[in-house]
Design a protein around this motif. Structure first.
Motif, mmCIF file in Angstrom:
data_model
loop_
_atom_site.group_PDB
_atom_site.id
_atom_site.type_symbol
_atom_site.label_atom_id
_atom_site.label_comp_id
_atom_site.label_asym_id
_atom_site.label_seq_id
_atom_site.Cartn_x
_atom_site.Cartn_y
_atom_site.Cartn_z
ATOM 1 N N ILE A 109 0.652 -1.137 -0.132
ATOM 2 C CA ILE A 109 0.069 0.029 -0.060
ATOM 3 C C ILE A 109 0.932 1.398 -0.025
ATOM 4 O O ILE A 109 1.681 1.465 0.678
ATOM 5 C CB ILE A 109 -1.113 -0.038 1.377
ATOM 6 C CG1 ILE A 109 -1.637 -1.254 1.407
ATOM 7 C CG2 ILE A 109 -1.891 1.325 1.389
ATOM 8 C CD1 ILE A 109 -2.404 -1.549 0.043
ATOM 9 N N ALA A 110 0.643 2.063 -0.899
ATOM 10 C CA ALA A 110 1.388 3.430 -1.194
ATOM 11 C C ALA A 110 0.632 4.461 -0.392
ATOM 12 O O ALA A 110 1.083 5.329 0.389
ATOM 13 C CB ALA A 110 1.708 3.538 -2.501
ATOM 14 N N THR A 111 -0.592 4.356 -0.699
ATOM 15 C CA THR A 111 -1.480 5.726 -0.040
ATOM 16 C C THR A 111 -2.987 5.007 0.439
ATOM 17 O O THR A 111 -3.199 4.140 -0.152
ATOM 18 C CB THR A 111 -1.645 6.822 -1.301
ATOM 19 O OG1 THR A 111 -0.784 6.965 -1.967
ATOM 20 C CG2 THR A 111 -2.098 8.108 -0.496
ATOM 21 N N THR A 112 -3.282 5.441 1.263
ATOM 22 C CA THR A 112 -4.721 5.285 1.859
ATOM 23 C C THR A 112 -5.532 6.414 1.984
ATOM 24 O O THR A 112 -5.291 7.477 2.149
ATOM 25 C CB THR A 112 -4.633 4.594 3.305
ATOM 26 O OG1 THR A 112 -3.549 3.553 3.271
ATOM 27 C CG2 THR A 112 -5.965 4.309 3.785
ATOM 28 N N ARG A 113 -6.568 6.194 1.154
ATOM 29 C CA ARG A 113 -7.628 7.389 1.428
ATOM 30 C C ARG A 113 -8.738 6.580 2.041
ATOM 31 O O ARG A 113 -9.612 6.057 1.894
ATOM 32 C CB ARG A 113 -8.051 7.556 0.095
ATOM 33 C CG ARG A 113 -9.119 8.742 -0.041
ATOM 34 C CD ARG A 113 -9.307 8.750 -1.780
ATOM 35 N NE ARG A 113 -10.147 9.921 -1.999
ATOM 36 C CZ ARG A 113 -10.089 10.203 -3.439
ATOM 37 N NH1 ARG A 113 -9.277 9.734 -4.080
ATOM 38 N NH2 ARG A 113 -11.043 11.036 -3.784
ATOM 39 N N LEU A 114 -8.739 7.378 3.539
ATOM 40 C CA LEU A 114 -9.961 6.786 4.181
ATOM 41 C C LEU A 114 -10.734 8.137 4.736
ATOM 42 O O LEU A 114 -10.368 8.708 5.694
ATOM 43 C CB LEU A 114 -9.538 5.922 5.406
ATOM 44 C CG LEU A 114 -10.304 5.607 6.338
ATOM 45 C CD1 LEU A 114 -11.482 4.879 6.108
ATOM 46 C CD2 LEU A 114 -9.694 4.718 7.558
#
Lengths: 126, 126
Positions: A109-114
């Motif tokens: 995982i490089a980026t998480t958008r939560l």
DNA sequence: CTAGATGCAAAGAGTTTGCACGAGT
DNA sequence: ACTCGTGCAAACTCTTTGCATCTAG
């Protein structure tokens, strides 16, 4: 990176802001300090700052990008759907769980958008 | 809701799609079946379907909205940052954890937007 | 002095909409 | 028939960009 008056002003405005302003709001705040700033410069500066890791661009819907300084680390957002108020939170267990899910699917995982969109619980329910 | 030829075609195209097309892609697929469809109608139909709970609008960045049918339930997305490929996943533990975090902050979560952006692990790392 | 920044207005991208015409029930 | 949908192009919103001018280093 040339330190112009406009950039100084925008940087100053950003350091004073602990919310998540969009470009128009930044423009409003910046021109209040120095009216000799155009919206094009705000767009350009915001992009420059983002490229230099000073700002992070967020998209909470509504079609406009919103910005926050990177200097308070990694976190997620909870948005009050009634007021539009944006709160931040962090959770190690959550981060670990997400990384695990990614790995199980064969990804790093490089980026998480939560973003959680919620409604304030009534007192009696809390 | 009047059942016109255009709507029938768009609905058909959607039922054939198991990816997350944007409006332009839907327009392409729909006009391949019936060229007498305008992009405005696709926009209008997509909105209509969304209002009627048939479609869900997603925003994976890139400025364009993407759509998926609602008939395969609640899930999250993992996007391959190299290929743009969108995968779906679900996880009960994750859902419970998010609800718990929301409750702890005094909120009942209405919607969750969770997207993981990642890079495929090399074979030797898996 | 000179590369790079700015302001302005025009151009882009995605999406919506007003209006006259056309089609579903 | 009558209402609602459609096509087309214009309008809108957010963002980017070309160009002439200005300014920090």
């Amino acid at each position: 990176m040339k330190l112009t008056g406009q950039r100084r002003t925008i940087a100053h405005v950003l350091s004073e802001s602990d919310d998540h302003p969009d470009v128009e709001e930044l423009y409003r705040r910046a021109t209040a300090v120095d009216p000799r700033i155009s919206i094009a410069t705000v767009y350009r500066t915001v992009r420059l700052f983002e490229e230099n890791g000073i700002l992070r661009r967020r998209d909470f819907g509504g079609g406009r990008a919103r910005y926050e300084t990177t200097d308070h680390g990694d976190h997620f957002h909870l948005i009050d759907v009634d007021t539009g108020n944006v709160m931040e939170f962090d959770d190690e267990e959550l981060k670990a769980l997400l990384a695990g899910i990614g790995a199980r699917m064969g990804y790093e995982i490089a980026t998480t958008r939560l973003e959680l969109y919620g409604r304030r619980l009534k007192k009696k329910d809390r």
